[in-house]
Design an enzyme around this catalytic site. Structure first.
Site, mmCIF file in Angstrom:
data_model
loop_
_atom_site.group_PDB
_atom_site.id
_atom_site.type_symbol
_atom_site.label_atom_id
_atom_site.label_comp_id
_atom_site.label_asym_id
_atom_site.label_seq_id
_atom_site.Cartn_x
_atom_site.Cartn_y
_atom_site.Cartn_z
ATOM 1 N N ASP A 71 -4.521 -12.704 3.111
ATOM 2 C CA ASP A 71 -5.742 -12.259 3.744
ATOM 3 C C ASP A 71 -7.039 -12.609 3.005
ATOM 4 O O ASP A 71 -8.061 -12.154 3.243
ATOM 5 C CB ASP A 71 -5.852 -10.901 4.237
ATOM 6 C CG ASP A 71 -5.126 -9.864 3.208
ATOM 7 O OD1 ASP A 71 -4.753 -10.362 2.345
ATOM 8 O OD2 ASP A 71 -4.738 -8.819 3.818
ATOM 9 N N HIS A 105 0.617 -1.195 -0.025
ATOM 10 C CA HIS A 105 -0.064 -0.152 0.064
ATOM 11 C C HIS A 105 0.809 1.297 -0.014
ATOM 12 O O HIS A 105 0.216 2.485 -0.211
ATOM 13 C CB HIS A 105 -0.820 0.033 1.258
ATOM 14 C CG HIS A 105 -1.964 -0.777 1.107
ATOM 15 N ND1 HIS A 105 -2.862 -1.045 0.328
ATOM 16 C CD2 HIS A 105 -2.530 -1.908 1.895
ATOM 17 C CE1 HIS A 105 -3.711 -2.353 0.285
ATOM 18 N NE2 HIS A 105 -3.416 -2.658 1.597
ATOM 19 N N ASP A 110 -2.676 -10.339 -2.476
ATOM 20 C CA ASP A 110 -3.084 -10.088 -1.445
ATOM 21 C C ASP A 110 -4.705 -9.653 -1.449
ATOM 22 O O ASP A 110 -5.248 -9.257 -2.575
ATOM 23 C CB ASP A 110 -2.361 -8.542 -0.824
ATOM 24 C CG ASP A 110 -2.929 -8.296 0.632
ATOM 25 O OD1 ASP A 110 -2.093 -8.423 1.453
ATOM 26 O OD2 ASP A 110 -4.010 -7.731 0.872
ATOM 27 N N HIS A 116 -6.574 -7.092 -0.529
ATOM 28 C CA HIS A 116 -6.489 -5.759 -0.611
ATOM 29 C C HIS A 116 -5.560 -5.376 -1.712
ATOM 30 O O HIS A 116 -4.695 -5.776 -2.185
ATOM 31 C CB HIS A 116 -5.870 -4.713 0.422
ATOM 32 C CG HIS A 116 -6.759 -5.265 1.652
ATOM 33 N ND1 HIS A 116 -6.374 -6.300 2.632
ATOM 34 C CD2 HIS A 116 -7.849 -4.906 2.206
ATOM 35 C CE1 HIS A 116 -7.237 -6.379 3.451
ATOM 36 N NE2 HIS A 116 -8.107 -5.640 3.427
#
Length: 308
Positions: free
Chosen positions: A245, A124, A161, A163
């Protein structure tokens, strides 16, 4: 040979009580890789990277300002989710060190692949913004290091991931030499990652998944969107942003993957790496916040890497 990077400094990055990105994640990973099936791993402790190495993906002024912001005690909040603690800078520099040393090993043929079991995640982190638990973008720095130090002409980053890796997308948006492919849940934090986001050179490939998508939906998207472009790109190195995740147990999202789905994805990426770049893969840990789901998924991922 698979190299596993880990250092106790990964425990020294502190977050507030109840924060999902916590030191216990590292113990879950180490426990998962402690059995006899993993005795063949070449386990190494990474040295901290230099700030100049970090600056391959982040501007100098921003890097130095962030380092100066680190507290001598207590916590400094960069945003609602992202903090600096007294141990953070050593921790994140060793995370970068693991990523670039992994690149050195696989690019010189000293290792087949490598996995960095460090925290916090990095995908991120944009060029000039730490966010979403992430300080420096390990995958992006690894790609830049491969290009600068080893002359890699094309590097691919594969991010599974749950996200979207907005930071990696931001850094390589206008770069035709790096392919960024991401599967992720959408809608979900950070809100980016639509199919229409393709970059200035069509080297951004997003494959968003609806909430509660299962392993079959993940495999279809990964195969049709990510792997097809990865094969056509023929990279000199593949970096995996290995977040876990998307596992069904994870508390921060709603995908329904099993550990075996990550093993499948690892195998498919390895098959392309074998034909495109002599098997060269560097995998860096991103998210994964249920400790059992994380441990099981890492174990499945690394077991496949070790067969390479």
């Amino acid at each position: 040979m698979t190299v596993l990077f880990h250092h106790a400094a990964a425990l020294a990055h502190r977050t507030p009580h109840g924060h999902p990105e916590r030191p216990e994640r590292m113990q879950a990973v180490q426990d998962a890789l402690a059995g006899p099936d993993y005795a063949g791993l070449d386990r190494r402790s990474p040295e901290p990277a230099t700030l100049e190495t970090v600056m391959l993906a982040h501007p100098e002024a921003w890097v130095r300002d962030l380092v100066r912001s680190a507290p001598a005690d207590g916590l400094v909040h960069l945003d609602g989710d992202t903090v600096l603690s007294p141990g953070t800078i050593d921790c994140v520099l060793r995370g970068v060190g693991a990523a670039v040393t992994g690149v050195d090993l696989v690019m010189t043929g000293a290792a087949r692949n490598a996995f960095s079991a460090m925290r916090p995640p990095g995908h991120h982190a944009e060029r000039t913004k730490a966010m979403g638990f992430c300080i420096f973008n390990n995958a992006a720095i690894a790609a830049r290091h491969a290009q600068k130090v080893h002359g890699a002409e094309r590097v691919a980053i594969v991010d599974w991931d749950v996200h979207h890796g907005n930071g990696t997308q931001d850094i390589f948006w206008a770069d035709s030499s790096v392919l960024f492919g991401s599967t992720h849940q959408m809608p979900l934090y950070p809100g980016s990652g639509a199919v229409s986001e393709t970059g200035e050179h069509d080297t951004i490939v997003n494959a968003p998944l609806r909430p509660f998508a299962d392993g079959d939906a993940f495999k279809e998207a990964f195969e049709s969107r990510i792997l097809s472009r990865l094969k056509a790109f023929q990279p000199d190195l593949i970096v995996i942003s290995a977040g876990f995740d998307a596992h069904w147990r994870d508390p921060l999202a709603n995908l329904m993957l099993e550990a075996e789905d990550f093993a499948w994805a690892t195998q498919r990426v390895m098959e392309i790496a074998d034909t495109a770049c002599q098997g060269r893969i560097v995998s860096v840990l991103e998210g994964g916040y249920d400790l059992k789901g994380l441990g099981d998924s890492v174990a499945a991922h690394v077991a496949v890497l070790m067969k390479g």
